[in-house]
Design a protein around this motif. Structure first.
Motif, PDB file in Angstrom:
ATOM      1  N   GLY A  49      43.374   3.048  27.198  1.00 53.35           N
ATOM      2  CA  GLY A  49      44.818   3.125  27.066  1.00 53.35           C
ATOM      3  C   GLY A  49      45.328   4.429  26.507  1.00 53.35           C
ATOM      4  O   GLY A  49      46.536   4.700  26.522  1.00 53.35           O
ATOM      5  N   ASP A  50      44.428   5.277  26.008  1.00 50.01           N
ATOM      6  CA  ASP A  50      44.826   6.548  25.422  1.00 50.01           C
ATOM      7  C   ASP A  50      45.363   7.515  26.470  1.00 50.01           C
ATOM      8  O   ASP A  50      46.333   8.236  26.241  1.00 50.01           O
ATOM      9  CB  ASP A  50      43.624   7.164  24.698  1.00 50.01           C
ATOM     10  N   GLY A  51      44.713   7.550  27.650  1.00 55.53           N
ATOM     11  CA  GLY A  51      45.178   8.425  28.715  1.00 55.53           C
ATOM     12  C   GLY A  51      44.690   9.845  28.618  1.00 55.53           C
ATOM     13  O   GLY A  51      45.128  10.712  29.383  1.00 55.53           O
ATOM     14  N   ARG A  52      43.779  10.132  27.682  1.00 59.01           N
ATOM     15  CA  ARG A  52      43.292  11.511  27.539  1.00 59.01           C
ATOM     16  C   ARG A  52      42.089  11.772  28.424  1.00 59.01           C
ATOM     17  O   ARG A  52      42.131  12.601  29.314  1.00 59.01           O
ATOM     18  CB  ARG A  52      42.960  11.813  26.066  1.00 59.01           C
ATOM     19  N   GLU A  53      40.980  11.100  28.146  1.00 64.93           N
ATOM     20  CA  GLU A  53      39.798  11.242  28.985  1.00 64.93           C
ATOM     21  C   GLU A  53      39.024   9.948  28.944  1.00 64.93           C
ATOM     22  O   GLU A  53      39.372   9.008  28.246  1.00 64.93           O
ATOM     23  CB  GLU A  53      38.922  12.431  28.542  1.00 64.93           C
ATOM     24  N   GLY A  54      37.957   9.870  29.717  1.00 63.68           N
ATOM     25  CA  GLY A  54      37.156   8.655  29.787  1.00 63.68           C
ATOM     26  C   GLY A  54      37.379   7.910  31.088  1.00 63.68           C
ATOM     27  O   GLY A  54      38.420   8.048  31.734  1.00 63.68           O
ATOM     28  N   VAL A  55      36.377   7.113  31.480  1.00 64.94           N
ATOM     29  CA  VAL A  55      36.545   6.288  32.670  1.00 64.94           C
ATOM     30  C   VAL A  55      37.571   5.205  32.384  1.00 64.94           C
ATOM     31  O   VAL A  55      37.688   4.711  31.262  1.00 64.94           O
ATOM     32  CB  VAL A  55      35.197   5.664  33.106  1.00 64.94           C
ATOM     33  N   LEU A  56      38.335   4.823  33.389  1.00 65.51           N
ATOM     34  CA  LEU A  56      39.377   3.819  33.197  1.00 65.51           C
ATOM     35  C   LEU A  56      38.770   2.438  32.997  1.00 65.51           C
ATOM     36  O   LEU A  56      37.883   2.014  33.745  1.00 65.51           O
ATOM     37  CB  LEU A  56      40.331   3.818  34.395  1.00 65.51           C
ATOM     38  N   TRP A  57      39.275   1.729  32.006  1.00 63.99           N
ATOM     39  CA  TRP A  57      38.687   0.459  31.607  1.00 63.99           C
ATOM     40  C   TRP A  57      38.781  -0.612  32.694  1.00 63.99           C
ATOM     41  O   TRP A  57      37.962  -1.532  32.757  1.00 63.99           O
ATOM     42  CB  TRP A  57      39.368  -0.049  30.328  1.00 63.99           C
ATOM     43  N   ASP A  58      39.770  -0.487  33.575  1.00 68.37           N
ATOM     44  CA  ASP A  58      40.011  -1.545  34.569  1.00 68.37           C
ATOM     45  C   ASP A  58      39.580  -1.129  35.987  1.00 68.37           C
ATOM     46  O   ASP A  58      39.969  -1.776  36.962  1.00 68.37           O
ATOM     47  CB  ASP A  58      41.476  -1.950  34.566  1.00 68.37           C
ATOM     48  N   LYS A  59      38.787  -0.061  36.109  1.00 69.77           N
ATOM     49  CA  LYS A  59      38.324   0.395  37.420  1.00 69.77           C
ATOM     50  C   LYS A  59      36.804   0.245  37.532  1.00 69.77           C
ATOM     51  O   LYS A  59      36.078   0.393  36.545  1.00 69.77           O
ATOM     52  CB  LYS A  59      38.716   1.862  37.655  1.00 69.77           C
ATOM     53  N   GLU A  60      36.337   0.000  38.736  1.00 64.55           N
ATOM     54  CA  GLU A  60      34.905  -0.210  38.964  1.00 64.55           C
ATOM     55  C   GLU A  60      34.097   1.084  38.881  1.00 64.55           C
ATOM     56  O   GLU A  60      32.880   1.041  38.704  1.00 64.55           O
ATOM     57  CB  GLU A  60      34.686  -0.871  40.327  1.00 64.55           C
ATOM     58  N   GLU A  61      34.760   2.224  39.032  1.00 61.24           N
ATOM     59  CA  GLU A  61      34.035   3.495  38.991  1.00 61.24           C
ATOM     60  C   GLU A  61      33.227   3.629  37.705  1.00 61.24           C
ATOM     61  O   GLU A  61      32.080   4.089  37.710  1.00 61.24           O
ATOM     62  CB  GLU A  61      34.999   4.673  39.117  1.00 61.24           C
ATOM     63  N   GLY A  62      33.832   3.232  36.577  1.00 63.56           N
ATOM     64  CA  GLY A  62      33.143   3.339  35.298  1.00 63.56           C
ATOM     65  C   GLY A  62      31.893   2.487  35.240  1.00 63.56           C
ATOM     66  O   GLY A  62      30.863   2.891  34.671  1.00 63.56           O
ATOM     67  N   VAL A  63      31.957   1.305  35.819  1.00 58.04           N
ATOM     68  CA  VAL A  63      30.784   0.421  35.849  1.00 58.04           C
ATOM     69  C   VAL A  63      29.656   1.069  36.657  1.00 58.04           C
ATOM     70  O   VAL A  63      28.485   1.049  36.254  1.00 58.04           O
ATOM     71  CB  VAL A  63      31.151  -0.955  36.442  1.00 58.04           C
TER      72      VAL A  63
END
Length: 375
Positions: free
Chosen positions: A142-156
């Motif tokens: 939820g920060d919006g700075r960096e990191g994989v998105l918590w609700d997207k499969e790409e991060g998994v």
């Protein structure tokens, strides 16, 4: 030859950065106690104070389990006997050689990636002989700075690649709920922390469903870690940093009280200008920083200790301009040469402008702490 320090604060040359060691110890103890009480590991961030002495206090003397923002910090702490260091910054290829050197020197050195670039780079690059890359995956909760998105499969999928790689030890998820800095009171901070925690845990559950073990899943913004929601007790690790000093911004949001702020900039009045209704101080933006220029409270977000009637309304490189918030300034209260103390808007930014801090206890100077700067 080391310069001899005066015994009292009033004799110091200004501007200088003062830190209250008693308040630092209280802030550190409060965070450590909450983590211990709830079975959470504490990995304090060093980026605010950047000192060995501060690191000793925050790690309770263990010199283990810290976070840094720069490789210069990592090398500084490694040089001084610290270990289990996490370089929590998106990694690029130009920094790999220094990371390898730290891996060879330390028992545990961890790195951070937050997208396909970093994952691909590490899976295709051999680590130092006898070692594996120890990797955290950054999560945007939820920060919006960096990191994989918590609700997207790409991060998994990226976490799965890290876990499956033969030259990587996947440590888990690192999240920074920076959105807690948008809060304006403790209730809002706790609600923001609760929402960020729910997103973090939803992502961890996705990893587990995909067969990816997640040993660590952490949170670490000072507001949410200082005013934690009860749900946050299920994370494995906290990694805040600003709590060592706190600042005017944290006090305004309700992360702490003004009495908890351990960092002040000491400055002196250098001139009265009644015809312009302002006075000047010997601290400009190179001592205070511009970080609070957009603060809604005005005055660059800074507060003048003991003088709520004053505000800083302008800064040049070495000079600050102070006026009354309302009406005419009473110049007799602020003699030329007298010292005033400013709580910085963001202590990370202001403290980084000084090569050393003047450390005091109960108003008595007890020493100096040297800082590390650079990248």
């Amino acid at each position: 030859m080391e310069k001899k320090l005066p015994s009292s604060i009033s004799e110091l040359q200004t501007p200088c950065c003062l830190v209250d060691i008693d308040k630092i110890k209280e802030n550190a103890s409060r965070m450590r106690h909450w983590c211990e009480q709830n079975g959470i590991k504490l990995r304090p961030h060093m980026k605010t104070h950047k000192t060995i002495e501060g690191g000793d206090i925050l790690t309770n003397g263990s010199r283990r389990k810290i976070v840094v923002s720069t490789l210069k910090e990592a090398e500084f702490y490694a040089d001084n006997g610290f270990d289990d260091i996490l370089y929590a910054y998106p990694l690029t290829k130009d920094k790999l050689e220094r990371c390898c050197q730290l891996m060879n020197r330390l028992e545990l050195f961890h790195i951070y990636v937050d997208g396909s670039y970093g994952v691909e780079m590490l899976t295709k690059t051999a680590p130092p002989e006898g070692k594996k890359w120890s990797v955290y995956l950054g999560l945007d909760n939820g920060d919006g700075r960096e990191g994989v998105l918590w609700d997207k499969e790409e991060g998994v999928e990226l976490a799965k690649q890290l876990y499956m790689s033969t030259n990587i030890n996947f440590q888990g998820i690192y999240s920074h709920e920076g959105q807690s800095y948008n809060s304006s009171n403790p209730n809002e901070i706790r609600q923001t922390g609760k929402e960020a925690h729910l997103r973090l845990m939803a992502f961890v559950e996705k990893l587990q469903a995909a067969g990816v073990p997640c040993p660590e899943y952490s949170m670490g913004a000072t507001p949410s870690c200082s005013q934690p929601d009860d749900t946050m007790k299920t994370v494995t690790e906290f990694h805040p940093g600003n709590y060592v000093f706190y600042d005017a911004m944290q006090a305004a949001k309700g992360s702490c009280n003004e009495a908890n702020i351990a960092c002040r900039i000491a400055t002196r009045v250098i001139g009265h200008y009644p015809e312009k209704n302002h006075l000047l101080i010997d601290a400009g933006f190179l001592a205070l920083s511009f970080d609070g220029k957009d603060a809604q409270s005005g005055g660059y977000g800074m507060t003048v200790q003991g003088h709520p009637e004053l505000r800083i309304f302008k800064m040049t490189q070495e000079i600050g301009f102070i006026q009354a918030k309302e009406g005419t300034l009473d110049f007799e209260k602020y003699a030329v040469g007298s010292m005033i103390f400013i709580y910085p808007y963001h202590s990370c930014a202001s403290a980084a402008l000084f090569p050393e801090y003047i450390v005091h206890s109960s108003g008595n100077i007890v020493g100096t702490w040297k800082t590390v700067n650079g990248w």
